[in-house]
Design an enzyme around this catalytic site. Sequence first.
Site, PDB file in Angstrom:
ATOM      1  N   CYS A  39      45.134  13.919  51.573  1.00 34.02           N
ATOM      2  CA  CYS A  39      45.189  12.888  52.626  1.00 34.02           C
ATOM      3  C   CYS A  39      45.458  13.518  53.996  1.00 34.02           C
ATOM      4  O   CYS A  39      46.541  14.065  54.227  1.00 34.02           O
ATOM      5  CB  CYS A  39      46.280  11.880  52.256  1.00 34.02           C
ATOM      6  SG  CYS A  39      46.737  10.731  53.565  1.00 34.02           S
ATOM      7  N   CYS A  92      48.455  12.043  55.851  1.00 34.68           N
ATOM      8  CA  CYS A  92      49.702  12.486  55.202  1.00 34.68           C
ATOM      9  C   CYS A  92      50.088  13.874  55.704  1.00 34.68           C
ATOM     10  O   CYS A  92      51.260  14.131  56.000  1.00 34.68           O
ATOM     11  CB  CYS A  92      49.529  12.528  53.682  1.00 34.68           C
ATOM     12  SG  CYS A  92      49.201  10.936  52.912  1.00 34.68           S
TER      13      CYS A  92
END
Length: 147
Positions: free
Chosen positions: A69, A72
């Site tokens: 991600c 993230c």
Amino acid sequence: MSDPVHVVCPHCDAVNRLSAGRLADQPVCGKCALGLFVAQPLDVGAEGFARHIGRNDIPVLVDFWAPWCGPCKMMAPAYKLAASQLEPAMRLLKLDTEQAQELAARYTIRSIPTIAMFKNGREVARQAGAMDAGGLVAWARAQAAGR
């Protein structure tokens, strides 16, 4: 003397009981003698997650994330900085949803990163999407205060 609180050691997972007034005094674990606060998020799996959520009397902030991600990865330094500002008032955890898919499903994590606040073993607030350190700290403090 203030009420006692339980704090899980980030090193050995022992549950320590100490006076709430001593949280800022750099307390050490009664079992392993290492510091109870490390000013950074703890990477946990399902077992560590359950222990910290269930046994810490201080609020626990969890970053549900995944290694693939992009947002993230971008938020990771901000989350680390937030940990240095929020401890010892709360514990910060990072849970890799790829490694703990059952937990991600149980908590209905549909987008990542998702930040969730837990108190006394129960989720009390959730915020999806990446935030900067200032936003993380402000949001976490507001949730911990019950706002």
